[in-house]
Design an enzyme around this catalytic site. Structure first.
Site, short mmCIF file in Angstrom:
data_model
loop_
_atom_site.label_atom_id
_atom_site.label_comp_id
_atom_site.label_asym_id
_atom_site.label_seq_id
_atom_site.Cartn_x
_atom_site.Cartn_y
_atom_site.Cartn_z
N ASP A 1 0.87 -1.17 0.00
CA ASP A 1 0.00 0.00 0.00
C ASP A 1 0.91 1.22 0.00
O ASP A 1 2.07 1.15 0.41
CB ASP A 1 -0.89 -0.02 1.25
CG ASP A 1 -1.66 1.26 1.43
OD1 ASP A 1 -2.46 1.60 0.54
OD2 ASP A 1 -1.45 1.93 2.45
N ALA A 2 0.39 2.37 -0.45
CA ALA A 2 1.23 3.57 -0.55
C ALA A 2 1.12 4.48 0.66
O ALA A 2 2.07 4.63 1.44
CB ALA A 2 0.87 4.33 -1.82
N TYR A 3 -0.06 5.06 0.83
CA TYR A 3 -0.22 6.13 1.81
C TYR A 3 -0.37 5.58 3.23
O TYR A 3 -1.28 4.84 3.54
CB TYR A 3 -1.42 7.00 1.42
CG TYR A 3 -1.20 7.64 0.07
CD1 TYR A 3 -0.29 8.67 -0.08
CD2 TYR A 3 -1.87 7.18 -1.06
CE1 TYR A 3 -0.05 9.24 -1.32
CE2 TYR A 3 -1.64 7.74 -2.30
CZ TYR A 3 -0.73 8.78 -2.42
OH TYR A 3 -0.49 9.34 -3.66
N ARG B 1 -6.77 12.46 7.09
CA ARG B 1 -6.62 11.06 6.70
C ARG B 1 -7.92 10.27 6.95
O ARG B 1 -8.34 9.48 6.10
CB ARG B 1 -5.47 10.42 7.48
CG ARG B 1 -5.26 8.94 7.23
CD ARG B 1 -4.97 8.65 5.78
NE ARG B 1 -4.54 7.27 5.58
CZ ARG B 1 -4.46 6.68 4.39
NH1 ARG B 1 -4.78 7.34 3.30
NH2 ARG B 1 -4.04 5.43 4.29
N SER C 1 -2.59 0.89 -4.81
CA SER C 1 -3.08 2.03 -4.04
C SER C 1 -4.37 2.61 -4.60
O SER C 1 -4.66 2.51 -5.79
CB SER C 1 -2.00 3.12 -4.04
OG SER C 1 -2.46 4.31 -3.45
N ASN C 2 -5.10 3.27 -3.69
CA ASN C 2 -6.24 4.09 -4.11
C ASN C 2 -5.78 5.31 -4.90
O ASN C 2 -6.57 5.93 -5.61
CB ASN C 2 -7.01 4.59 -2.88
CG ASN C 2 -7.94 3.54 -2.31
OD1 ASN C 2 -8.32 2.59 -2.97
ND2 ASN C 2 -8.30 3.71 -1.04
#
Length: 231
Positions: free
Chosen positions: A9-11, A45, A125-126
């Site tokens: 995942d990224a964030y 977030r 990722s989203n």
């Protein structure tokens, strides 16, 4: 089954989502933000994620950058930082910083190790493709990743199953040859239920989510990933 691919995942996992608010708060003239940036970052977030889930359920997909802007606007209003002559410039600055979020310190070394071992690596990722290209480039890790997989190719946010389908479509193999790594408990449970091996990077020491699907391992940072016995 030997792990052949490691998906991140990224964030919040590779990139520090609190970085934009923290960096802006350290800049001159941002006294109000300096006093409340943790609250702003948490609200930003939380709303970003909530809006992505609600849009997925209601079939109202949009670019993740729109969700990011909407979440920030809610957070700014909730903290009273949406008022005053400097508010528009501060909003622009926060969004600019979000495009170039810093990676966590252990990220480059981990990706270098996995690459040297011949493990496929990618982000799932989203985030929109443009967001992911900007973040990976600014963090200096673009060359250490084999791909940047975005939900934009399927038009729905995580944790919808078609998002996780993207991994084996890109790298081949079966789900049990994949290690999926995320700092989001809900993302980890979804990936585990899908059939991936899953590692939860629980930086905040949160309790596990009460959802189907358990992580194979729980870590406080990404650093131990390369030493896991499943490789």
């Amino acid at each position: 089954m030997t792990i052949k691919t490691c998906i991140f995942d990224a964030y919040g996992t590779l990139f520090d989502v609190n970085g934009a608010a923290r960096i802006a708060a350290e800049e001159p003239g941002n006294q109000a933000l300096a006093a409340s940036w943790p609250e702003l970052a948490e609200a930003w977030r939380r709303k970003q994620l909530e809006y992505s889930w609600i849009r997925a359920v209601r079939d109202l997909h949009c670019d993740f950058w729109q969700v990011t802007e909407d979440g920030l606007d809610w957070a700014l209003e909730s903290t009273g930082l949406d008022k005053g002559p400097d508010a528009p410039a501060q909003r622009r600055r926060l969004l600019d910083l979000y495009r170039d979020l810093p990676a966590y310190p252990e990220v480059p070394a981990l990706l270098e190790t996995l690459k040297a071992r011949g493990i496929g690596t990618a982000i799932l990722s989203n985030g929109s493709p443009e967001m992911l290209v900007a973040a990976a480039g600014s963090a200096g890790i673009a060359d250490l990743l084999d791909d940047l997989l975005s939900v934009e190719s399927v038009g729905i946010f995580k944790p919808a199953r078609p998002v996780y389908d993207l991994v084996c479509q890109r790298f081949g193999g079966t789900p049990d040859s994949v290690l999926f790594v995320s700092s989001n408990g809900w993302d980890v449970t979804a990936a585990s239920s899908y059939g991936f091996h899953a590692a939860w990077v629980n930086r905040a020491g949160l309790p596990p989510d009460r959802l189907p699907g358990d992580p194979d391992v729980v870590l406080s940072t990404l650093a131990p990933i390369a030493g896991l016995e499943i490789f």
